[in-house]
Write a protein that holds these residues in place. Structure first.
Motif, PDB file in Angstrom:
ATOM      1  N   UNK A 166     -15.607 -24.533 -11.386  1.00  0.00           N
ATOM      2  CA  UNK A 166     -16.278 -25.212 -10.279  1.00  0.00           C
ATOM      3  C   UNK A 166     -17.701 -24.694 -10.103  1.00  0.00           C
ATOM      4  N   UNK A 167     -17.872 -23.392 -10.296  1.00  0.00           N
ATOM      5  CA  UNK A 167     -19.225 -22.819 -10.238  1.00  0.00           C
ATOM      6  C   UNK A 167     -20.102 -23.397 -11.343  1.00  0.00           C
ATOM      7  N   UNK A 168     -19.545 -23.520 -12.530  1.00  0.00           N
ATOM      8  CA  UNK A 168     -20.316 -24.089 -13.630  1.00  0.00           C
ATOM      9  C   UNK A 168     -20.697 -25.537 -13.336  1.00  0.00           C
ATOM     10  N   UNK A 169     -19.759 -26.277 -12.736  1.00  0.00           N
ATOM     11  CA  UNK A 169     -20.051 -27.662 -12.398  1.00  0.00           C
ATOM     12  C   UNK A 169     -21.125 -27.761 -11.322  1.00  0.00           C
ATOM     13  N   UNK A 170     -21.168 -26.776 -10.440  1.00  0.00           N
ATOM     14  CA  UNK A 170     -22.132 -26.791  -9.336  1.00  0.00           C
ATOM     15  C   UNK A 170     -23.486 -26.208  -9.729  1.00  0.00           C
ATOM     16  N   UNK A 171     -23.461 -25.100 -10.470  1.00  0.00           N
ATOM     17  CA  UNK A 171     -24.689 -24.355 -10.752  1.00  0.00           C
ATOM     18  C   UNK A 171     -25.186 -24.498 -12.184  1.00  0.00           C
ATOM     19  N   UNK A 172     -24.296 -24.932 -13.083  1.00  0.00           N
ATOM     20  CA  UNK A 172     -24.595 -24.872 -14.509  1.00  0.00           C
ATOM     21  C   UNK A 172     -24.029 -23.590 -15.092  1.00  0.00           C
ATOM     22  N   UNK A 173     -23.766 -23.613 -16.382  1.00  0.00           N
ATOM     23  CA  UNK A 173     -23.085 -22.493 -17.020  1.00  0.00           C
ATOM     24  C   UNK A 173     -23.832 -21.182 -16.942  1.00  0.00           C
ATOM     25  N   UNK A 174     -25.144 -21.207 -17.170  1.00  0.00           N
ATOM     26  CA  UNK A 174     -25.916 -19.961 -17.157  1.00  0.00           C
ATOM     27  C   UNK A 174     -25.942 -19.336 -15.766  1.00  0.00           C
ATOM     28  N   UNK A 175     -26.225 -20.158 -14.764  1.00  0.00           N
ATOM     29  CA  UNK A 175     -26.307 -19.630 -13.406  1.00  0.00           C
ATOM     30  C   UNK A 175     -24.950 -19.143 -12.911  1.00  0.00           C
ATOM     31  N   UNK A 176     -23.889 -19.843 -13.297  1.00  0.00           N
ATOM     32  CA  UNK A 176     -22.552 -19.408 -12.894  1.00  0.00           C
ATOM     33  C   UNK A 176     -22.229 -18.041 -13.488  1.00  0.00           C
ATOM     34  N   UNK A 177     -22.566 -17.846 -14.760  1.00  0.00           N
ATOM     35  CA  UNK A 177     -22.322 -16.545 -15.395  1.00  0.00           C
ATOM     36  C   UNK A 177     -23.131 -15.450 -14.721  1.00  0.00           C
ATOM     37  N   UNK A 178     -24.365 -15.768 -14.351  1.00  0.00           N
ATOM     38  CA  UNK A 178     -25.196 -14.766 -13.669  1.00  0.00           C
ATOM     39  C   UNK A 178     -24.621 -14.430 -12.297  1.00  0.00           C
TER      40      UNK A 178
END
Length: 388
Positions: free
Chosen positions: A41-53
């Motif tokens: 859900x974080x990846x869907x909201x923020x994008x993969x890079x930002x979610x990982x950060x």
């Protein structure tokens, strides 16, 4: 003490079927699933890079969790896509020459053995199979007698895919250390059902998966490499994460086990793996092992009372993998019949452990692998089906 009511509440599918296929892929507990969904859900909201950060601390903590599980240092842990990748990265990092010998066991898993065959074909290394003792375990006296200057690796599956066997991993480790021979241990079906201490075992490398007794997601695995060996191994494949490009004509391998990783990975699955490891540690591996042993012993004892049922397990301390045959009932047919009755078991083919199967004249065998979230009633349901 295992709180079975809580654990089953956190495993909703356990209320709908008797799931006894944990050596294949166990049911994930709800917190493991939630961790993956949260990250997706974080990846869907923020994008993969930002979610990982955003989740960097939690994701970095997975290394600490796996290190605690194995009694290792976090710098000795690599997180990879599966146990096969982990094992292959370790094995293919070793350098063999014509005439070098690889010692392995009769119950070695097919994926590992075909890698031995490839190195033998490419390079001229030799494979030597250590015989089993009267119990079916690897014969450590025979192993000792087979060691000479040409032995460059001891590679053993600790808990084979079938046969109920638990090989004497620590005794093998003492022999390997005494002779200074690298020791690669496939712990794919040991991790999560029993305590694993790499210092006590004495292995130099250990591979494992998340999906089996750890109850983690598919597509997760990890590799342990002892720090004393780590700096002598160059992975068979690298990228700029494993080996930063430090000058036009130069790369520099990482100092830690992450030299066996690549830059891209499934962060949601990694998050789930970390929660699965912490879940097992929270319950206690000694308690998990005791519960697994009690349930598998109940199943073996019940099968022994059924006419035509033959338990095909070996060893002094059988694992939670119960292998058996039923006279007049094909393994695959029985798996389907069990599924119709709401019971999930598996079958294992001779090609999985060809040497052991040929030695014992085994065809397809049924494989039931209870875990701590199973109940005695579920074991009895399977026994009733087998007796019908």
């Amino acid at each position: 003490m295992i709180d079975l009511d809580r654990i089953r509440a956190e495993t909703p599918a356990a209320a709908r079927r008797a799931y006894l296929h944990n050596a294949g892929a166990a049911l994930m507990p709800a917190p493991v699933l939630a961790a993956q969904v949260r990250h997706l859900e974080l990846e869907a909201e923020l994008g993969g890079y930002a979610a990982a950060a955003a989740e960097a601390g939690r994701l970095e903590g997975v290394y600490d969790s796996v290190a605690r599980l194995l009694n290792a240092g976090r710098e000795e842990i690599a997180l990879v896509e599966n146990a096969t990748v982990a094992w292959q990265m370790a094995f293919y990092s070793l350098r063999f020459a014509p005439g070098d010998r690889i010692l392995t066991a009769e119950a070695e898993y097919a994926a590992n053995y075909v890698a031995f065959l490839q190195v033998a074909r490419r390079i001229g290394a030799e494979i030597a199979v250590v015989p089993s003792d009267a119990t079916g375990e690897l014969d450590t006296a025979a192993l000792e007698a087979m060691i000479d200057a040409r032995v460059k690796l001891i590679a053993i599956t600790w808990v084979p895919t079938n046969g109920g066997l638990t090989n004497p991993a620590a005794a093998i480790g003492r022999i390997a250390r005494r002779h200074g021979i690298p020791y690669l241990l496939d712990a794919c079906q040991a991790v999560g059902q029993m305590p694993v201490d790499v210092e006590a075992i004495g292995c130099d490398m250990l591979s494992a998966t998340g999906r089996k007794f750890l109850r983690g997601p598919r597509g997760t695995g990890f590799l342990y490499v002892r720090r004393g060996l780590l700096q002598r191994l160059e992975p068979p494949m690298i990228d700029h994460f494993a080996a930063p490009w430090v000058a036009r004509e130069e790369y520099r391998l990482r100092d830690d086990a992450r030299r066996f990783e690549t830059w891209e990975n499934n962060y949601a699955a990694r998050a789930g793996l970390g929660v699965a490891v912490d879940y097992a540690l929270g319950l206690g591996l000694e308690a998990i092992q005791a519960r697994c042993q009690a349930l598998s012993a109940r199943l073996r004892e019940g099968l022994a009372r059924i006419p035509g049922a033959v338990v095909r397990d070996l060893g002094r301390s059988p694992s939670a993998i119960v292998s058996f045959t039923l006279a007049g009932r094909a393994a695959r047919d029985m798996v389907a019949e069990a599924a119709r009755a709401g019971i999930v078991i598996g079958a294992s083919e001779p090609t999985s452990t060809r040497i052991d199967a040929e030695r014992r004249g085994l065809g397809s065998v049924l494989r039931a692998s209870p875990h701590y979230y199973n109940t005695e009633d579920e074991i009895d349901r399977l026994l009733t089906l087998c007796a019908a």
